[in-house]
Design an enzyme around this catalytic site. Structure first.
Site: not given
Ligand code: CMP
Length: 140
Positions: A11, A51, A59, A87, A93, A104, A114, A117, A128
């Site tokens: 990100k 998203y 948010f 993950r 998260t 993270r 964060n 993704h 995706e």
């Protein structure tokens, strides 16, 4: 366990701090292979589509604005049990809850910023991946 593919985004908070290679090193050390990767600047339309599942969340606007604030690196990762494994490698998260050694914990700034993704299930991974990569761009 079968070989799976998952979708990853490095990100804007991470690309802006020049952490693409550092994130990739954690990914590769965990045994995941980066079988497709490109740096893009997402359009608002792309981020809103990506998203869409969160569009009723308070948010959502902040999330979309953040994702288009700077370039991102979109990736396809491959490996045994890749979806769950990534993950684990990402961590929780909210970086405040992330385990030691996770991406993270190491790099994320906040629950919004964060750093990465990762897909949450095989169905979402397929959707995706298809949003950002043509089949011939993925080389396993
Ligand atoms: P990601 O895995 O990309 O999927 C949805 C994103 O929404 C999530 O990571 C977070 O970056 C973001 N998010 C979740 N909760 C919040 C929150 N309370 N405030 C801002 N962003 C959030």
């Amino acid at each position: 366990m079968a070989i799976q593919r998952t979708f990853s985004i490095i990100k804007p908070d991470a690309t802006e701090r020049n952490l693409t290679g550092a994130v990739n090193a954690v990914i590769e050390k965990a045994g995941l292979r980066i079988v497709a990767q490109k740096r893009i600047h997402m359009t608002r339309q792309q981020a809103e589509t990506f998203y869409a599942v969160h569009k009723e969340r308070p948010f959502f606007g902040e999330l979309v604005d953040f994702m288009i604030s700077a370039p991102v690196v979109v990736q396809v990762l491959e490996g045994e049990n890749a979806i769950a494994k990534y993950r684990d490698v990402m961590g929780a998260t909210n970086p405040a809850n992330a385990a030691e050694g996770t991406i993270r914990k190491l790099f994320a700034k906040s629950v919004g910023e964060n750093s990465v993704h990762g897909s949450d299930a095989p169905e979402t991974a397929a959707i995706e991946i298809a949003q950002f990569f043509a089949g011939n761009e993925i080389v396993g």
